[in-house]
Design a protein around this motif. Structure first.
Motif, mmCIF file in Angstrom:
data_model
loop_
_atom_site.group_PDB
_atom_site.id
_atom_site.type_symbol
_atom_site.label_atom_id
_atom_site.label_comp_id
_atom_site.label_asym_id
_atom_site.label_seq_id
_atom_site.Cartn_x
_atom_site.Cartn_y
_atom_site.Cartn_z
ATOM 1 N N SER A 31 0.831 -1.208 0.000
ATOM 2 C CA SER A 31 0.000 0.000 0.000
ATOM 3 C C SER A 31 0.860 1.251 0.000
ATOM 4 O O SER A 31 1.983 1.237 0.478
ATOM 5 N N ARG A 32 0.275 2.315 -0.530
ATOM 6 C CA ARG A 32 1.012 3.574 -0.585
ATOM 7 C C ARG A 32 0.524 4.578 0.458
ATOM 8 O O ARG A 32 1.066 5.667 0.569
ATOM 9 N N SER A 33 -0.495 4.225 1.199
ATOM 10 C CA SER A 33 -1.005 5.155 2.211
ATOM 11 C C SER A 33 -1.720 4.351 3.292
ATOM 12 O O SER A 33 -2.144 3.212 3.056
ATOM 13 N N PRO A 34 -1.875 4.946 4.463
ATOM 14 C CA PRO A 34 -2.647 4.280 5.520
ATOM 15 C C PRO A 34 -4.061 3.928 5.052
ATOM 16 O O PRO A 34 -4.583 2.872 5.396
ATOM 17 N N GLU A 35 -4.672 4.819 4.265
ATOM 18 C CA GLU A 35 -6.030 4.551 3.767
ATOM 19 C C GLU A 35 -6.064 3.260 2.966
ATOM 20 O O GLU A 35 -6.965 2.436 3.125
ATOM 21 N N GLN A 36 -5.078 3.095 2.080
ATOM 22 C CA GLN A 36 -5.002 1.882 1.251
ATOM 23 C C GLN A 36 -4.764 0.647 2.120
ATOM 24 O O GLN A 36 -5.356 -0.407 1.896
ATOM 25 N N THR A 37 -3.872 0.793 3.085
ATOM 26 C CA THR A 37 -3.580 -0.336 3.976
ATOM 27 C C THR A 37 -4.840 -0.772 4.702
ATOM 28 O O THR A 37 -5.174 -1.952 4.763
ATOM 29 N N ILE A 38 -5.558 0.210 5.238
ATOM 30 C CA ILE A 38 -6.781 -0.088 5.983
ATOM 31 C C ILE A 38 -7.798 -0.800 5.091
ATOM 32 O O ILE A 38 -8.421 -1.783 5.502
ATOM 33 N N GLU A 39 -7.948 -0.321 3.876
ATOM 34 C CA GLU A 39 -8.883 -0.972 2.948
ATOM 35 C C GLU A 39 -8.483 -2.427 2.706
ATOM 36 O O GLU A 39 -9.316 -3.324 2.659
ATOM 37 N N ALA A 40 -7.180 -2.639 2.539
ATOM 38 C CA ALA A 40 -6.693 -3.991 2.256
ATOM 39 C C ALA A 40 -6.869 -4.935 3.440
ATOM 40 O O ALA A 40 -7.095 -6.138 3.272
ATOM 41 N N ILE A 41 -6.787 -4.394 4.654
ATOM 42 C CA ILE A 41 -6.854 -5.239 5.855
ATOM 43 C C ILE A 41 -8.295 -5.517 6.296
ATOM 44 O O ILE A 41 -8.568 -6.490 6.991
ATOM 45 N N ARG A 42 -9.224 -4.668 5.877
ATOM 46 C CA ARG A 42 -10.619 -4.773 6.339
ATOM 47 C C ARG A 42 -11.174 -6.209 6.379
ATOM 48 O O ARG A 42 -11.709 -6.629 7.404
ATOM 49 N N PRO A 43 -11.060 -6.967 5.280
ATOM 50 C CA PRO A 43 -11.658 -8.316 5.312
ATOM 51 C C PRO A 43 -11.017 -9.228 6.363
ATOM 52 O O PRO A 43 -11.720 -10.000 7.034
#
Ligand SMILES: [Fe+2]
Length: 220
Positions: A31-43
């Protein structure tokens, strides 16, 4: 700081926890940002909250000598050697409320047991003055039920308080991009505007630099 000498610590060393941390690190690296990381980890985070079998009773128990006060137990499950990632449970007895506090890192917080009311505050003034004053206003008040989770993305949405509204203690799971129990952050009195240095600690792990009290202010 001696970060090179620190190692990953699994206070709950199970396949479930190791797999979750491995998946989280993979998401961070892609991921390139915390937002992206969070989206990826959600599931994966949703799965962890839905899985009733992985968190031992000890990590769901209240604590008399808590940095949060009110019998609130903060149990470290994992922290990284670089202290840039931690997983912990927060156990809030019925009727207890955390201080209004910040986190100073992105993260995900979700409810594993019980029910909480969360109040999110926003800062009227961007200046941050430890030991000074800060005008806060409550902007969101919501009920968090089992399986619900929300992101923390400082500087926005980083200040809140949670209160247990269930008859049993609430247990929330926190994934944060710092060593949340050991970093010096802030507690706030929304009525007076007072800001204090705040370190919550962990019930089951001490902080390495206990002497590092900022601004000479006792902050227990
Ligand atoms: Fe919090």
């Amino acid at each position: 700081m001696g970060e090179e000498s620190r190692e990953d610590e699994y206070l709950l060393d199970t396949q479930t926890v190791r797999k979750f941390i491995t998946d989280t690190r993979l998401a961070i690296s892609r991921s390139r940002s915390p937002e992206q990381t969070i989206e990826a980890i959600r599931p994966r985070f949703a799965e962890l909250l839905a899985d009733e079998g992985w968190l031992p009773e000890e990590f769901q128990s209240v604590s008399a000598e808590s940095g949060m006060g009110g019998g609130i137990g903060q149990w470290l499950i994992f922290r990284s050697g670089a202290r840039d990632l931690s997983l912990f449970s927060l156990v809030v007895p019925p009727g207890s409320t955390t201080p209004v506090h910040d986190h100073l890192a992105w993260g995900l917080v979700g409810l594993y047991r019980g029910e909480q009311e969360e109040t999110v505050f926003s800062r009227r003034d961007e200046t941050r003055s430890v030991g000074g004053r800060e005008e806060l206003e409550p902007v969101v008040r919501r009920t968090i039920r089992r399986g619900d989770f929300y992101p923390l993305l400082p500087p926005k949405d980083d200040i809140h308080a949670v209160r247990t509204t269930s008859e049993v203690a609430s247990v929330s799971i926190h994934l944060l991009a710092n060593d949340t129990g050991c970093v010096w952050r802030h507690s706030y009195n929304p009525d007076t505007g007072e800001v204090k240095p705040f370190r919550s600690g962990y019930v089951n792990r001490s902080c390495e630099d206990e002497e590092a009290t900022p601004r000479g202010d006792g902050g227990s």
